[in-house]
Structure formats: structure tokens, C-alpha cells
Write an enzyme that holds these catalytic residues in place. Structure first.
Site, PDB file in Angstrom:
ATOM      1  N   ILE A   1       1.013  -1.116   0.010  1.00 37.92           N
ATOM      2  CA  ILE A   1       0.256  -0.030   0.209  1.00 37.92           C
ATOM      3  C   ILE A   1       0.935   1.231  -0.065  1.00 37.92           C
ATOM      4  O   ILE A   1       1.844   1.349   0.726  1.00 37.92           O
ATOM      5  CB  ILE A   1      -0.994   0.096   1.200  1.00 37.92           C
ATOM      6  CG1 ILE A   1      -1.870   1.301   1.437  1.00 37.92           C
ATOM      7  CG2 ILE A   1      -0.216   0.061   2.607  1.00 37.92           C
ATOM      8  CD1 ILE A   1      -2.931   1.339   2.168  1.00 37.92           C
ATOM      9  N   SER A   2       0.656   2.117  -1.191  1.00 42.83           N
ATOM     10  CA  SER A   2       1.578   3.263  -1.096  1.00 42.83           C
ATOM     11  C   SER A   2       1.705   4.209   0.278  1.00 42.83           C
ATOM     12  O   SER A   2       0.892   4.147   0.784  1.00 42.83           O
ATOM     13  CB  SER A   2       1.263   4.143  -2.141  1.00 42.83           C
ATOM     14  OG  SER A   2       1.010   3.136  -3.205  1.00 42.83           O
TER      15      SER A   2
END
Ligand code: SAH
Length: 219
Positions: free
Chosen positions: A63-64
Site C-alpha cells: 500500500i503506497s
């Protein structure tokens, strides 16, 4: 109280990581305050949900980082009438942000388990303007093209031609391009051509970044 703690942490994430680095757009900040990031983080990493870095979501994917999500969202300049293509659903967190700020989001993920998980979280949060597909997003999604905006959340070694083709005139594509270890985040704006070519491209460099690799035919 759990909910209280999470709200406090979201607001410090926004002030310390996003506003402090220059993103002050009210609609981006409001949306990031509303979407519960912790829901998209695996249970065992949940206490790190608001940390200033990417987190593993399984299958060697991430997840960024919150700031990168804010930067990409700001650079997209979304309007609530727009149709958006996202390549790399991953956790579904960026998808939720896009869904808040546009009319329809078409999101493609190549790993079926990640797509299914993201879909179930997004449905539990009642998003009904997101359409999911498991396949290679580097070829785009021709049935729903053209798109006003396209966002690629995995690092490409080149700009996939089909994505430019599937972008509306004056549309924006945000994509990290470079080597596996280091990419540049670009904003490409499709413009009217002043030559024999079908269109022009305005290219802005946004930042250096490191994304997991885009894997696909035009990656
Ligand atoms: N925005 C996501 C980023 C996930 S990481 C998030 O913040 O959760 C990038 C994702 O792109 C991974 O899930 C990876 O499986 C996916 N991906 C890589 N190549 C792809 C391709 N060609 N088509 C669709 N998804 C791809």
C-alpha cells in the site's frame, strides 16, 4: 477509544506528512481525512497504518505511502463528473480516494486475491461507483475508454501506449517510470497536436519514487 485514536492519527498523518510537504488542496485533504486507511492495511500491520512509508499487503505488493497517494491524487486534478482508470488496485486505498473525488473508477489488478480483498473492503465501505477487473492493466480497459484520468500505481519501464490512446483529449496520466530501484513520477497531459501526430503530450516530473514493478505486456 479506538475510533478516537484513529481519527487523531489520521489528522497528524495529514498535517505532518502531507500539508507540511506542500499539499494543501482542501478536497484532497478532506478526502484523506475521511477514508479509513487502517481498513486497507493487513491486521498485523494496523498499528503502522499512518506511518510515513509503504506497507506490505502480501504477494510482494505494498500500500503506497500516504504522501505519495496525496501527491498523485492532487496531480490528477479530479472533478466529480470524471471517469478514471486505475492500474494496480493493490489494497484499494487509492481506489477509495479516487471514488470519493470522481464519478466512476475502473480499477485493474493482476493478482486475483488482492482484487477480491480490495473489492470486499470497498463494498463494505459502500462504494458503488467502482468497477473491478483482474487482468493486465498495461493494456488499459478498452470497453470503458476513453478516460478523463488514468493513474498507474506500479513502476513501468516505459509509458504503455494503450493508456495514452485510451486517454481523452486534455486528459491526465500519472505514472511512475524508470528502473526497478528508482522511478520518476510523471504527469502527462494529452494535448491537441500542432503537427501531423494525433496528439501532443505535456510532460511534468513530479518527484522521485519507488513503486513495485508494473508487470505486463506494455509495462
Ligand atoms: N495503489 C495501491 C498500490 C498497490 S502496489 C495501494 O496503495 O494499495 C501496485 C499494484 O499493482 C500491485 O497490487 C500489483 O499486483 C499491481 N500490478 C502490477 N502490474 C500490474 C498490471 N500490469 N496490471 C494490473 N495490476 C498490476
Amino acid at each position: 477509544m479506538k475510533g478516537m485514536k484513529s481519527r487523531d492519527t489520521t489528522s497528524s498523518m495529514i498535517s505532518e506528512q502531507i500539508v507540511s510537504r506542500g499539499i494543501k488542496d482542501p478536497s484532497v485533504l478532506k478526502t484523506m481525512a475521511q477514508v479509513p486507511r487502517q481498513r486497507f492495511v493487513p491486521v498485523e500491520l494496523r498499528e503502522h497504518s499512518f506511518s510515513d512509508h509503504p506497507l506490505g499487503i502480501g504477494y510482494n505488493q505494498t500500500i503506497s505511502q500516504p504522501y505519495i497517494v496525496a501527491l498523485m491524487t492532487f496531480a490528477l486534478d479530479l472533478k466529480d463528473s470524471m471517469s478514471v482508470l486505475e492500474v494496480g488496485t493493490g489494497s484499494g486505498y487509492q481506489t477509495a480516494i479516487l471514488a470519493e473525488l470522481s464519478a466512476k473508477v475502473y480499477t485493474i489488478e493482476r493478482i486475483p486475491e488482492l482484487s477480491e480483498k480490495a473489492c470486499s473492503i470497498l463494498q463494505s465501505l459502500c462504494y458503488d461507483n467502482i468497477f473491478y477487473k483482474v487482468s493486465d492493466g498495461s493494456v488499459g480497459w478498452t470497453e470503458h475508454a476513453p478516460f478523463d484520468r488514468i493513474i498507474v500505481t506500479a513502476g513501468a519501464s516505459q509509458i504503455p501506449g494503450p493508456l495514452i490512446d485510451q486517454l481523452n483529449m486534455n486528459g491526465i496520466l500519472i505514472i511512475p517510470v524508470g528502473s526497478k530501484a528508482n522511478q520518476i513520477l510523471y504527469r502527462l497531459t494529452k494535448t491537441e497536436s500542432n503537427s501531423s501526430r494525433k496528439y501532443g503530450l505535456k510532460i511534468d516530473k513530479l518527484t522521485n519514487c519507488v513503486f513495485v514493478p508494473l508487470v505486463g505486456q506494455y509495462a
